[in-house]
Design an enzyme around this catalytic site. Sequence first.
Site, PDB file in Angstrom:
ATOM      1  CG  HIS B 264      -1.825   1.278   1.269  1.00 45.93           C
ATOM      2  ND1 HIS B 264      -2.901   1.311   0.809  1.00 45.93           N
ATOM      3  CD2 HIS B 264      -1.596   2.316   1.696  1.00 45.93           C
ATOM      4  CE1 HIS B 264      -3.940   2.321   0.871  1.00 45.93           C
ATOM      5  NE2 HIS B 264      -2.781   3.040   1.695  1.00 45.93           N
ATOM      6  CD  GLU B 265       1.662   3.488   3.606  1.00 46.21           C
ATOM      7  OE1 GLU B 265       1.560   4.435   3.064  1.00 46.21           O
ATOM      8  OE2 GLU B 265       0.631   3.249   4.427  1.00 46.21           O
ATOM      9  CG  HIS B 268       0.298   6.504  -0.506  1.00 43.23           C
ATOM     10  ND1 HIS B 268      -0.565   7.319  -1.158  1.00 43.23           N
ATOM     11  CD2 HIS B 268      -0.240   5.743   0.385  1.00 43.23           C
ATOM     12  CE1 HIS B 268      -1.705   7.101  -0.460  1.00 43.23           C
ATOM     13  NE2 HIS B 268      -1.565   6.255   0.514  1.00 43.23           N
ATOM     14  CD  GLU B 294      -6.046   5.606   0.457  1.00 42.39           C
ATOM     15  OE1 GLU B 294      -5.173   6.500   0.679  1.00 42.39           O
ATOM     16  OE2 GLU B 294      -6.022   4.704   0.721  1.00 42.39           O
TER      17      GLU B 294
END
Lengths: 494, 494
Positions: B264-265, B268, B294
């Site tokens: 997830h990170e 980003h 997001e």
Amino acid sequence: MSFQKLDESCRRLEALEHAMAILGADEATHMAPGGGEKRAEAMSTLAGMYHRQATAPEMGDWLAAAAEEALDDEQRAAVRELRRQYTNMTCLPPEFVERQTKARLRSEQLWRDLRAKNDWSSFLPALEGIVTLVREEAAMRAEVLGLEPYDALMEQYDPGNRVAEIGPIFEDLKVFLGGFVPEALAVQEERLSKSSLKPLSGVYPVEKQRELGLAMMAAVGFDLTHGSLSVSHHPFCGGVPTDVRITTRYRTTEFLSALMGVLHETGHALYEQNLPKGWSHWPLGKARGMSMHESQSLFVEKQIGRNPAFWRWALPMVERHLGESWSAEDILPHVLHVERGLIRVDADEVTYPLHVILRFEVEQDLLAGRLEASDIPEAWDAKMRDYLGLSTIDNPQDGPMQDVHWPSGAFGYFPSYTLGALMAAQQWAAIQRAHPSIEDDFAKGDFEAVNDWRRKNIWSLGSMWSTPELLQKATGEPLTAKYFEAHLKSRYGR
Amino acid sequence: MSFQKLDESCRRLEALEHAMAILGADEATHMAPGGGEKRAEAMSTLAGMYHRQATAPEMGDWLAAAAEEALDDEQRAAVRELRRQYTNMTCLPPEFVERQTKARLRSEQLWRDLRAKNDWSSFLPALEGIVTLVREEAAMRAEVLGLEPYDALMEQYDPGNRVAEIGPIFEDLKVFLGGFVPEALAVQEERLSKSSLKPLSGVYPVEKQRELGLAMMAAVGFDLTHGSLSVSHHPFCGGVPTDVRITTRYRTTEFLSALMGVLHETGHALYEQNLPKGWSHWPLGKARGMSMHESQSLFVEKQIGRNPAFWRWALPMVERHLGESWSAEDILPHVLHVERGLIRVDADEVTYPLHVILRFEVEQDLLAGRLEASDIPEAWDAKMRDYLGLSTIDNPQDGPMQDVHWPSGAFGYFPSYTLGALMAAQQWAAIQRAHPSIEDDFAKGDFEAVNDWRRKNIWSLGSMWSTPELLQKATGEPLTAKYFEAHLKSRYGR
């Protein structure tokens, strides 16, 4: 009220300093390899903001007005120290600072490249430019401060230090060491001829060395809730007083170099962690100067960390962490090894001052015009042969090109290292007078008395006094080499 | 030239942003525990400097003057985005910002304490104050921007997003999920009844999980020369584009939560690392907004990281790093587990939008005055029972007190999470149209095509377009829920 305005201004400056200090430590420890260019850009912009704010004309107005206000003694001292910073930062015209900054950057970059190539002659033109600029700088600082040129340079690092006082002391020390270095080497040889040396090599995992380092840091007084230990290529003590970042580097083949490095940086850290907190945003609340700072790091590394009494307590710690048993007889010859060498940063405490005195003398001759940059290799070689019996004439890399100070234009800084050593020994003597059995404390791992003395007499005073005043008040005497000489004699002599 | 002046100003702002970003990441990863107070002081002073410079009257003058200068398309867009930032930052009077900042800080502190105590009624007065202030804020923003109040709040996070477009899409999605959540749960139950689940527990040392995470990051495109992976209590993606700091937290009893967090990170981080470098100091060079950001993190976590094809390649990696062999049949039920729960941040991709839609609806009612803060628990409970069949009426801690957004006054932000999910699915559909066999790439650990598409259509464009424009240009369609719904159906449906 102007004092209030200065206080607010100091808070803004502290925030920028905080950012630069943490960014600086981060750069050496945790930054991604490709992050350097943007980091340099950010740091130089922040430094510019700091400089602009610290030298703003209204600062001068508020300083003048605050001098007329009803202030208590501490506030008056705070204004005095801020004025000192303001004067030191404003005494050079911006046009000169810009020219000098560019020349320094270029010369440092060149030096990094040419030192590796052992190429003095290609570096010489850049150094000549630096010397010209430093002469100009010293003249301008001297004019504003009403000091001799070399004193005006030292004033940036150690307020109050003067060649007139330091010169004779260094001269005396040089004479002493001329006789003492051969003696210490002879004593060492005799001892080693009697019993064979247990070699300082083995396999020491980084994680275990780190745990040992942390345990030692905590034992000698480092507050682990306000600081940390990391790894970097060049060990340093950075960060801010509430979050002191110290670093070391590890070799897995021996443990002593990392451990001694940790103790040295811990000495710096103790000073930072114990500065007066209420004044942290004013120069008054900062460490006095480079030589006093070095006296604190050398105190922990030499007075404590190389003290045989300390090792009575430290050896079981080493065994617990590294799983290896050493006797004092086996470890002390490594801890106290003396050797004539070419490189200042590798020198032991006996020969180190000669490296510094050499540079102190050359710097003064350069500044006074008695020497030109092109004369340095010969002057350096003559002194190295005289003081340490070594020649570097064909090896500028390990001679006058070894340190970053001259390429970066930092003249007047070198004395701080040896002044720190003298001051540490002088403080140690004062502590021993007050606590005759202090070494018994070390043998028990108890550093409270020694830290209490330093907290009261050095750390908590910040920049309340000039360097010589602070030493005099702490030890009851002006600077002298006699305690350092006595220290060397008792540790390395017959 | 005014454009040049703006450029210099942006460079100074970038330096302050750089400092705050690194200090922020450092605080969560490497700061000494006792360093927090001074860090907060420094951060708030730097934020004040940033605000003062970004909102300086001369910025307004230069922006006006630059509009008259001969600029190319990119420069015009740069000025437009800087003006947008300037307008968003200056549309509230300083007196109001100060009052609101204080109220937010107090309310956040109170919330931290009272949430732990499950004490809604003591928290209510603070929240009432926040709601009053956010109504004032929205009215003022709406006035300046010529937008509806809720749109004016969203405009800070996602330029161009409007309730008129989002509302119907969320409504549609809510209806869809009303039927689909039960279906997905039933499908899951049927599957689990056929074969028993291999439990996701074992012993997974942090260092091995970290190595696995780093290998996965690098494989999906993270540039390890411009970023790093650390540990923090709350995972985040911070730092600067040239040095992106992502974090995770590890449990040693299972490896999936840390790994999914890292993916997830990393999503980003890929956005940050691939922004247009020449504009890094202008808003134009920054990521478009929260929902697009997001969409990038969810893309890597959901479209890539929970894709069964991905796991064909990932399982041997897991085995290599953790020494444990999993079959796809054993791991996928964990990766794709669906469960009705109380907590938004723990929700799976099927139920998550219902948490967001609930908040989106409550926020609009609060802002319009159809609901008061004191009505929240009942309104929340009614919607939770309706959408997810769960009650939180006696448990405000896990109901309306669970998130920091409302206590800190960040209304209009929640939609970004689900907009991100919709946009990720819409981008994924566009990529599949362009590369019909893209999942075969995943099964080989090849993410080049998928990253090339995103680099070209999203990352490299920075803030050139508003959020809806950017999505439309990238995918050829305005925002729709249909791809997200199709995605859920194909992954979780019959």
